[in-house]
Design an enzyme around this catalytic site. Structure first.
Site, PDB file in Angstrom:
ATOM      1  CD  GLU A 263       1.648 -34.955   8.244  1.00  0.00           C
ATOM      2  OE1 GLU A 263       2.752 -35.500   8.056  1.00  0.00           O
ATOM      3  OE2 GLU A 263       1.280 -33.965   7.616  1.00  0.00           O
ATOM      4  N   PRO A 264       0.696 -39.020  12.842  1.00  0.00           N
ATOM      5  CG  PRO A 264      -0.695 -39.676  14.609  1.00  0.00           C
ATOM      6  CD  PRO A 264      -0.471 -38.556  13.627  1.00  0.00           C
ATOM      7  N   GLY A 265       1.925 -42.243  12.134  1.00  0.00           N
ATOM      8  CA  GLY A 265       1.676 -43.480  11.389  1.00  0.00           C
ATOM      9  C   GLY A 265       1.918 -44.646  12.323  1.00  0.00           C
ATOM     10  NE  ARG A 302       9.437 -51.199  10.350  1.00  0.00           N
ATOM     11  CZ  ARG A 302      10.055 -51.175  11.512  1.00  0.00           C
ATOM     12  NH1 ARG A 302      10.112 -52.251  12.258  1.00  0.00           N
ATOM     13  NH2 ARG A 302      10.619 -50.069  11.929  1.00  0.00           N
ATOM     14  CE1 TYR A 306      13.372 -48.097   6.375  1.00  0.00           C
ATOM     15  CE2 TYR A 306      11.721 -49.677   7.098  1.00  0.00           C
ATOM     16  CZ  TYR A 306      12.087 -48.613   6.316  1.00  0.00           C
ATOM     17  OH  TYR A 306      11.162 -48.045   5.485  1.00  0.00           O
ATOM     18  CB  CYS A 332      16.029 -68.017  -3.454  1.00  0.00           C
ATOM     19  SG  CYS A 332      16.130 -69.787  -3.294  1.00  0.00           S
ATOM     20  CD  GLU A 333      18.560 -61.341  -1.805  1.00  0.00           C
ATOM     21  OE1 GLU A 333      19.717 -61.278  -1.364  1.00  0.00           O
ATOM     22  OE2 GLU A 333      18.238 -61.021  -2.971  1.00  0.00           O
TER      23      GLU A 333
HETATM   24  C1  LIG Z   1       5.659 -41.499   6.791  1.00  0.00           C
HETATM   25  C2  LIG Z   1       5.118 -40.167   7.153  1.00  0.00           C
HETATM   26  C3  LIG Z   1       4.538 -39.953   8.397  1.00  0.00           C
HETATM   27  C4  LIG Z   1       4.451 -41.018   9.466  1.00  0.00           C
HETATM   28  O1  LIG Z   1       5.679 -41.436   9.973  1.00  0.00           O
HETATM   29  P1  LIG Z   1       5.664 -42.471  11.198  1.00  0.00           P
HETATM   30  O2  LIG Z   1       7.101 -42.675  11.505  1.00  0.00           O
HETATM   31  O3  LIG Z   1       5.002 -43.721  10.714  1.00  0.00           O
HETATM   32  O4  LIG Z   1       4.893 -41.823  12.297  1.00  0.00           O
HETATM   33  C5  LIG Z   1       3.998 -38.714   8.659  1.00  0.00           C
HETATM   34  N1  LIG Z   1       4.030 -37.716   7.747  1.00  0.00           N
HETATM   35  C6  LIG Z   1       4.589 -37.895   6.527  1.00  0.00           C
HETATM   36  C7  LIG Z   1       4.580 -36.785   5.571  1.00  0.00           C
HETATM   37  C8  LIG Z   1       5.150 -39.113   6.195  1.00  0.00           C
HETATM   38  O5  LIG Z   1       5.709 -39.266   4.995  1.00  0.00           O
END
Ligand SMILES: *Cc1c(COP(=O)(O)O)cnc(C)c1O
Length: 402
Positions: A263-265, A302, A306, A332-333
């Site tokens: 599951e790459p985001g 971010r 983070y 304003c922060e």
């Molecule tokens: C956020 C998330 C991802 C993706 O994480 P990345 O750091 O963006 O690759 C994959 N699986 C699940 C369940 C997530 O919550």
């Protein structure tokens, strides 16, 4: 196919659509996806884009057009994915902390579901028994990821069912004859060490024999991308090799072939995105030169949230003499994007660009200070298309009762 947008393209987009502006490069998303599929050419894999990184429906349509699937974190993301044209079988809903009614809704839409609590697993079993295959989100008790805020697999994380409660899971599976098709772990974000994934697989291999109907294991996302020169990134060919070795060493005793899901985001969309902003004011202090931009953490949270590093370039004066700047926003922060950063000489009216703004950029933006969210533009085949209009005052009033 160009993986980087040129300064000219970014300036042209800013002139046409105004700033602050998110600009995405479709070719870069395609290239990143191909890096994954090339690395895993020898493995039976299925990639689900974790769309919470960037959910604009035009991005989802592009993701679909290149053959990638989609992972959702809420029922609304599921609905967006279906609207974008994904087949329900290619949509995965990895839930966490949600009400059972959302799982029922996801089931009625026919998508894949990963359940992350014993309580929802029990409700699911009572309602659907063996009739609907389901996945279990496990918490492997592995510490991984860039920092504690984005680490999800350790033993104090809320995510998943702790692996030490396996006996309780098995009792529910037996009680309601649950059809477990997938075992899922997602240990965090910014994981450069492929051994973390291997450790995850080892944890799963220990328990796979107990799940006779399993057809996939799901290793989540969290691949690390470089934010600046010299940054490490997840070594995909090495990861693929390790995954293949792990499978070769652990034939499934149930004789069933297991597909590997990811599951790459961030990996798919981070480098595709740019936030372009204009310099409102310059302020000289004794030791610091402040740059005040027409954006803030309301548009890119971010760095403040983070401590994330985003490369910042002055695309209006790229060859100017480099100086040190504190780059800040207009809300304003305290919203410092970068402190003591070397950037080509900056003047009021210049356009600065934040790199790697595709993932968790627009998506985490807000209307804080009653400011508008930026517009979004997608560049595909050399053509820039507006994919989200800039907010207007009506959007600020929104659902307020007058
Ligand atoms: C956020 C998330 C991802 C993706 O994480 P990345 O750091 O963006 O690759 C994959 N699986 C699940 C369940 C997530 O919550």
């Amino acid at each position: 196919m160009s993986q980087q947008l040129s300064n000219e393209q970014l300036i042209a987009a800013a002139q046409e659509f105004g700033t602050p502006l998110y600009v995405y490069n479709a070719d870069n998303i395609t290239a990143q996806y191909q890096r994954l599929t090339t690395a895993f050419a020898q493995t039976d894999t299925k990639f689900f884009y974790a769309c919470k990184a960037l959910t604009n429906i035009n991005i989802l349509k592009h993701i679909k057009s290149i053959g990638c699937n989609v992972d959702c974190s809420s029922i609304n993301e599921v609905k967006l994915a279906l609207l974008a044209g994904f087949e329900p079988g290619n949509v995965l809903y990895t839930s966490n902390g949600i009400h059972f009614s959302e799982i029922e809704e996801a089931q009625s839409l026919g998508v894949n579901i990963n359940i992350d609590s014993l309580s929802n697993l029990e409700k699911f079993g009572q309602k659907f028994g063996h009739s609907y295959p389901v996945g279990i989100r496990l918490r492997p008790n592995i510490m991984a990821g860039g920092n504690i805020k984005i680490s999800t697999g350790h033993d104090k994380s809320k995510f998943g069912i702790p692996i030490d409660q396996l006996d309780k899971i098995m009792a529910l599976v037996a009680q309601d004859d649950l059809f477990i098709q997938n075992l899922h772990i997602h240990t965090g974000s910014d994981i450069k060490d492929v051994d973390v994934f291997v450790k995850g697989i080892e944890v799963l291999f220990d328990i796979i024999p107990q799940f006779k109907e399993l057809s996939s294991i799901d290793l989540g996302g969290g691949f690390k991308v470089p934010y600046k020169k010299g940054d490490a990134e997840t070594d995909m060919p090495l990861l693929a090799q390790k995954v293949n070795e792990a499978f070769a060493n652990h034939p499934n005793p149930n004789g069933k072939h297991l597909q590997v899901w990811f599951e790459p985001g961030k990996f798919l969309v981070s480098a595709s995105g740019y936030l372009v902003a204009e310099v409102n004011v310059m302020k000289e202090n004794t030791n610091t030169t402040f740059v005040g931009l027409n954006t803030g953490f309301n548009h890119l949270i971010r760095p403040m949230f983070y401590d994330a590093y985003h490369q910042i370039e002055n695309i209006s004066n790229p060859t100017g003499e480099e100086k040190h700047y504190a780059v800040t926003g207009n809300i304003c922060e305290t919203d410092t994007f970068a402190w003591d950063r070397k950037i080509a000489a900056i003047r009021e009216g210049d356009l600065l660009v934040f790199k790697n703004a595709g993932a968790y950029g627009f998506e985490m933006s807000s209307n804080f200070n009653s400011r508008y969210k930026p517009a979004e533009v997608l560049i595909k085949d050399g053509k820039a298309t507006l994919i989200r209009k800039r907010d207007t005052f009506e959007d600020i009033l929104g659902n307020q009762v007058l």
